[in-house]
Design an enzyme around this catalytic site. Structure first.
Site, PDB file in Angstrom:
ATOM      1  N   THR A  69     -13.426 -30.637 -16.565  1.00 55.43           N
ATOM      2  CA  THR A  69     -13.131 -29.218 -16.757  1.00 55.43           C
ATOM      3  C   THR A  69     -14.230 -28.319 -16.195  1.00 55.43           C
ATOM      4  O   THR A  69     -14.124 -27.091 -16.275  1.00 55.43           O
ATOM      5  CB  THR A  69     -12.936 -28.884 -18.250  1.00 55.43           C
ATOM      6  OG1 THR A  69     -14.172 -29.107 -18.956  1.00 55.43           O
ATOM      7  CG2 THR A  69     -11.831 -29.728 -18.867  1.00 55.43           C
ATOM      8  N   HIS A 102     -13.375 -33.320 -25.414  1.00 56.77           N
ATOM      9  CA  HIS A 102     -12.246 -33.372 -24.480  1.00 56.77           C
ATOM     10  C   HIS A 102     -11.777 -34.810 -24.257  1.00 56.77           C
ATOM     11  O   HIS A 102     -12.392 -35.767 -24.715  1.00 56.77           O
ATOM     12  CB  HIS A 102     -12.640 -32.740 -23.145  1.00 56.77           C
ATOM     13  CG  HIS A 102     -13.136 -31.338 -23.261  1.00 56.77           C
ATOM     14  ND1 HIS A 102     -13.879 -30.711 -22.282  1.00 56.77           N
ATOM     15  CD2 HIS A 102     -13.002 -30.425 -24.259  1.00 56.77           C
ATOM     16  CE1 HIS A 102     -14.177 -29.493 -22.661  1.00 56.77           C
ATOM     17  NE2 HIS A 102     -13.656 -29.285 -23.858  1.00 56.77           N
ATOM     18  N   HIS A 168     -21.862 -18.189 -20.618  1.00 56.91           N
ATOM     19  CA  HIS A 168     -20.960 -18.895 -21.536  1.00 56.91           C
ATOM     20  C   HIS A 168     -20.576 -17.979 -22.679  1.00 56.91           C
ATOM     21  O   HIS A 168     -21.404 -17.219 -23.184  1.00 56.91           O
ATOM     22  CB  HIS A 168     -21.644 -20.150 -22.080  1.00 56.91           C
ATOM     23  CG  HIS A 168     -20.721 -21.047 -22.850  1.00 56.91           C
ATOM     24  ND1 HIS A 168     -20.454 -20.864 -24.190  1.00 56.91           N
ATOM     25  CD2 HIS A 168     -19.983 -22.129 -22.458  1.00 56.91           C
ATOM     26  CE1 HIS A 168     -19.602 -21.796 -24.596  1.00 56.91           C
ATOM     27  NE2 HIS A 168     -19.299 -22.570 -23.574  1.00 56.91           N
ATOM     28  N   HIS A 194     -19.861 -25.722 -33.818  1.00 53.66           N
ATOM     29  CA  HIS A 194     -18.729 -24.852 -33.533  1.00 53.66           C
ATOM     30  C   HIS A 194     -18.104 -24.240 -34.802  1.00 53.66           C
ATOM     31  O   HIS A 194     -16.953 -23.808 -34.762  1.00 53.66           O
ATOM     32  CB  HIS A 194     -17.635 -25.635 -32.801  1.00 53.66           C
ATOM     33  CG  HIS A 194     -17.938 -25.909 -31.359  1.00 53.66           C
ATOM     34  ND1 HIS A 194     -17.789 -27.150 -30.791  1.00 53.66           N
ATOM     35  CD2 HIS A 194     -18.373 -25.107 -30.366  1.00 53.66           C
ATOM     36  CE1 HIS A 194     -18.121 -27.103 -29.511  1.00 53.66           C
ATOM     37  NE2 HIS A 194     -18.476 -25.868 -29.226  1.00 53.66           N
TER      38      HIS A 194
END
Length: 423
Positions: A69, A102, A168, A194
């Site tokens: 990605t 991911h 970011h 997160h």
């Protein structure tokens, strides 16, 4: 006038009003000799002796790369690193694909990412954040979790991290320590990194490294088991290398972030009724999950009650892995989703991306141009369109013929900010 957006692998041409403001960095030429520049950086790194003087022929070497990605040009960087360390037997190298949360990459994808020669010669593994037996405990974070990192990385004699630096949307800048944390961290550690409090902190935003809790945590984790060497680059919209930053992790990354700030943070005088953004094209616009980054960049300059039009191909769908789509269906409105995620009792994988998306949706409407079905886009509480031109024309009924329009052709490779507001 026409504007060309980065979209998929081919781009997208759209028609915008003549008074629309195009927001993108000044054009940067790629380096005339990319290999020469990288080799020079490996031999004259920031804060360290040359790479080949740091490594012994008997060392087991782990090289951490970013996953598919990200547009990090590892098909160039990895062969050049291997060439510089040619005195080390190839069997002593392992390349760790920093998937974070991911999906795995296939062999065919690794060939695209690294080149067939590297894939045939060097052992490559996908990082698995959920597999405890593939992780090693390295400490306890002051942010309230145990710290687990990829076992093969921890046990290597010499550790290298590669990456590329861009703004970011919650960590300030990518690259540097983020290659390790969350790139090769365990799920328990990633969930804390997160969580809603961390993501919702106003200091967790584009281009900010000052008291940014995510940068503070990733730095803390990296110090528990640091990479011995960092190689990062910056890229232009053609994905050519524009600068190289190598050496000691924090010193080299700080220089890279200062360079990116100078070249990508663009001031504007006021917010706009409509902001059209891409998600920087392939590989970043492979799915709707990643496209939140382009929406977040547009959020920086769209008026409250305005509209963001995001063009992201989404060739990989929503995607199908993780809980992103499921969380979006748990409540009927973005406000209710945001309230749900901000409840300290709520804790679910992928909540961070939905949280960022919901914050944007509470502020502005989002129209999506993609290859997704209308059903999938509406399930994400966004409006699908089969034409950016038509969507823009339709918004004149809401904002009038004098509606203000900004276009971000490179998406989150450009970070605009309103003068007088926090950048």
């Amino acid at each position: 006038m026409r504007a060309e957006l980065l979209y998929g692998k081919s781009g997208l041409s759209i028609e915008v009003p003549d008074h629309a403001v195009i927001i993108e960095p000044a054009a940067q030429a790629g380096l005339a000799d990319e290999k020469g520049a990288v080799t020079e950086a490996l031999r004259r790194p920031e804060g360290l002796p040359p790479l080949r003087e740091l490594v012994r022929p008997t060392d087991r070497i782990a090289i951490v790369i970013s996953d598919i990605t990200r547009p990090t040009p590892n098909e160039k960087l990895i062969p050049w690193i291997l060439e510089e360390l040619s005195f080390v037997p190839e069997a002593q190298f392992v390349i760790i694909n920093g998937t974070g949360t991911h999906r795995d990459q296939t062999r065919e994808e690794f060939v695209r990412m690294l080149g067939e020669d590297v894939v045939n010669r060097i052992r490559i593994i996908n990082h698995h954040c959920h597999e405890k037996e593939e992780l090693t405990h390295v400490g306890t974070s002051s942010f309230g979790c145990e710290v687990w990192l990829n076992k093969e990385y921890v046990e290597a004699d010499f550790r290298i991290v590669t990456g590329f630096i861009e703004p970011h949307f919650f960590a300030g800048f990518s690259g540097g320590p983020k290659g390790i944390m969350p790139g090769i961290a365990g799920i328990e550690t990633i969930m804390t990194f997160h969580n809603a409090r961390m993501i919702g902190d106003p200091r967790s935003t584009w281009g900010n490294m000052v008291q940014n809790p995510l940068q503070e945590m990733t730095s803390e984790v990296n110090r528990m088991c640091p990479p011995h060497f960092m190689l990062n680059v910056t890229l232009n919209k053609e994905k050519a290398i524009t600068a190289v930053f190598a050496g000691e992790l924090f010193a080299a990354h700080a220089i890279g972030c200062a360079y990116v700030t100078e070249h990508t943070m663009v001031p504007v005088k006021e917010r706009f009724d409509v902001v059209i953004t891409s998600n920087s094209g392939y590989p970043l616009d492979q799915n709707l999950y990643q496209a939140v980054k382009g929406m977040s960049a547009a959020h920086k300059i769209v008026k409250q009650g305005g509209t963001i039009i995001c063009a992201a191909e989404c060739s990989d769908g929503i995607p199908s892995h993780g809980n992103y789509a499921d969380i979006l269906r748990m409540r009927p409105t973005p406000r209710e989703i945001l309230d749900m995620i901000n409840d300290p009792k709520f804790r679910l994988f992928d909540q961070w991306q939905v949280q960022k998306q919901a914050v944007i949706q509470v502020w502005a409407d989002i129209i999506v141009y993609s290859t997704l079905s209308e059903e999938d886009v509406r399930a994400a509480m966004m409006t699908p369109t089969d034409s950016v031109d038509a969507a823009l024309q339709g918004l004149t009924a809401k904002y009038g013929q004098e509606m203000t329009v900004a276009v971000m052709p490179q998406g989150p490779l450009t970070i605009p900010f309103v003068q007088g507001e926090q950048a």
